[in-house]
Design a protein around this motif. Structure first.
Motif, mmCIF file in Angstrom:
data_model
loop_
_atom_site.group_PDB
_atom_site.id
_atom_site.type_symbol
_atom_site.label_atom_id
_atom_site.label_comp_id
_atom_site.label_asym_id
_atom_site.label_seq_id
_atom_site.Cartn_x
_atom_site.Cartn_y
_atom_site.Cartn_z
ATOM 1 N N PRO A 109 0.827 -1.217 0.000
ATOM 2 C CA PRO A 109 0.000 0.000 0.000
ATOM 3 C C PRO A 109 0.858 1.263 0.000
ATOM 4 O O PRO A 109 2.022 1.243 0.410
ATOM 5 N N ASN A 110 0.273 2.348 -0.462
ATOM 6 C CA ASN A 110 0.941 3.642 -0.392
ATOM 7 C C ASN A 110 0.960 4.114 1.055
ATOM 8 O O ASN A 110 0.085 3.774 1.844
ATOM 9 N N GLN A 111 1.975 4.908 1.416
ATOM 10 C CA GLN A 111 2.112 5.390 2.789
ATOM 11 C C GLN A 111 1.873 6.896 2.844
ATOM 12 O O GLN A 111 2.284 7.644 1.947
ATOM 13 N N PRO A 112 1.211 7.376 3.912
ATOM 14 C CA PRO A 112 0.979 8.821 4.041
ATOM 15 C C PRO A 112 2.270 9.546 4.411
ATOM 16 O O PRO A 112 3.225 8.938 4.901
ATOM 17 N N GLU A 113 2.288 10.846 4.186
ATOM 18 C CA GLU A 113 3.461 11.627 4.570
ATOM 19 C C GLU A 113 3.624 11.660 6.084
ATOM 20 O O GLU A 113 4.732 11.637 6.597
ATOM 21 N N GLN A 114 2.520 11.724 6.810
ATOM 22 C CA GLN A 114 2.552 11.708 8.267
ATOM 23 C C GLN A 114 1.350 10.925 8.765
ATOM 24 O O GLN A 114 0.365 10.753 8.052
ATOM 25 N N GLY A 115 1.431 10.421 9.992
ATOM 26 C CA GLY A 115 0.297 9.726 10.576
ATOM 27 C C GLY A 115 0.548 8.246 10.722
ATOM 28 O O GLY A 115 1.684 7.795 10.868
ATOM 29 N N GLU A 116 -0.514 7.456 10.654
ATOM 30 C CA GLU A 116 -0.412 6.024 10.865
ATOM 31 C C GLU A 116 0.182 5.311 9.657
ATOM 32 O O GLU A 116 -0.042 5.699 8.517
ATOM 33 N N ARG A 117 0.917 4.245 9.955
ATOM 34 C CA ARG A 117 1.377 3.374 8.880
ATOM 35 C C ARG A 117 0.185 2.651 8.273
ATOM 36 O O ARG A 117 -0.825 2.407 8.936
ATOM 37 N N VAL A 118 0.306 2.266 6.995
ATOM 38 C CA VAL A 118 -0.720 1.483 6.318
ATOM 39 C C VAL A 118 -0.113 0.144 5.952
ATOM 40 O O VAL A 118 0.896 0.087 5.244
ATOM 41 N N LEU A 119 -0.701 -0.939 6.449
ATOM 42 C CA LEU A 119 -0.237 -2.280 6.135
ATOM 43 C C LEU A 119 -1.078 -2.867 5.022
ATOM 44 O O LEU A 119 -2.016 -2.244 4.525
ATOM 45 N N ASN A 120 -0.759 -4.088 4.627
ATOM 46 C CA ASN A 120 -1.470 -4.693 3.504
ATOM 47 C C ASN A 120 -2.923 -5.008 3.802
ATOM 48 O O ASN A 120 -3.700 -5.283 2.890
#
Length: 299
Positions: free
Chosen positions: A219-230
């Protein structure tokens, strides 16, 4: 007279030799061809292809190949492992079919022994490759459906689906065994010292990064904040922020404490002693935080 007799003897010898040779029909008979295959010390491409006597050996159904699947997409790889004729030097090719969900990445990787030709079927992708150290540059473009791009042999490259619909594409390789080296995964296979040196970060931070790697497609990741997993946003997992050192950073109680009234001449030295180190520490901590944020943004 002697010359005439010699010429006659030569002609007779040639006729006799020709009579010993097989006729054109005999030369291409199945028996002669089988004898040639059995007796030849050299293996021809025709001989190799003859080992595949079933026409089905030259084709494979994509649906019959076990895919690699995450919530972000699907990868189906076709090569020597599921179609042996890909290994013939007269064929020597392979393919991969991808489906990427909107926003998903095919992580940066290389093929050590092959160039790649990518044919986009649907969706819009951001595609890139990076030149070698001698002439470093990022070659990046937007690829729409019914378009083709190429990745040179051995260079780091990858794709991201940037459309609202899934992206589908097929990649073809100019060898039956292109190999694949996923940059992030193989980097994390290095020893801890080499990993930390490569990122200019302490080993514990690099270890935490490597321990948190997910599967590809990613997945794409945000510049800041929570990580995004699959499987979506990770519950309770947030980007870490630096913890102030209590030994050098004033506590809120110190900052909020009401100074005891004293003559002006006594206050100034006290303010310099308490304020000087605190200002230097705040500047140092601010630089560290900004540095980590800038690195995160580029990734």
């Amino acid at each position: 007279m002697a010359t005439t007799r010699a010429a006659v003897h030569v002609v007779a010898a040639l006729v006799a030799a020709a009579s010993l040779l097989p006729s054109r029909a005999d030369a291409i008979s199945p028996a002669n061809l089988a004898a040639l295959r059995a007796d030849s010390q050299f293996t021809t491409e025709e001989n190799l292809r003859a080992n595949f006597d079933d026409p089905a050996d030259f084709s494979v159904r994509i649906a019959d190949i076990t895919p690699t699947t995450t919530p972000q997409g699907t990868i189906v790889s076709g090569g020597l492992e599921n179609l042996a004729v890909f290994g013939l030097s007269s064929v020597d090719s392979a393919f991969t079919r991808f489906t990427l969900q909107p926003g998903a990445h095919n992580l940066a990787h290389t093929h050590p022994t092959a160039s790649e030709t990518l044919f986009s079927i649907s969706g819009t992708m951001d595609v890139f490759f990076v030149e070698a150290n001698e002439t470093p540059r990022l070659v990046e473009s937007v690829l729409e459906a019914e378009s083709v791009t190429v990745f040179p042999e051995g260079l780091i490259h990858g794709e991201r689906c940037i459309s609202d619909e899934p992206c589908e594409f097929i990649s073809f390789f100019n060898t039956g065994d292109p190999g694949v080296v996923t940059v992030s995964e193989r980097f994390c296979d290095l020893n801890p010292e080499a990993r930390a040196a490569g990122l200019f970060l302490p080993q514990d931070q690099v270890n935490a990064i490597c321990d948190g790697l997910g599967d590809n497609p990613a997945p794409n990741q945000p510049e800041q904040g929570e990580r995004v997993l699959n499987d979506g946003p990770a519950e309770g997992v947030q980007v870490e922020t630096p913890t102030p050192d209590p030994e050098v950073t004033p506590t809120p109680a110190e900052d909020e404490a009401t100074p005891t009234p004293a003559p002006l001449s006594n206050n100034r030295p006290n303010n310099r002693r308490r304020g000087g180190p605190r200002r230097r520490n705040n500047r140092g901590r601010s630089r560290g935080s900004n540095f980590r944020r800038r690195r995160g943004g580029r990734n």
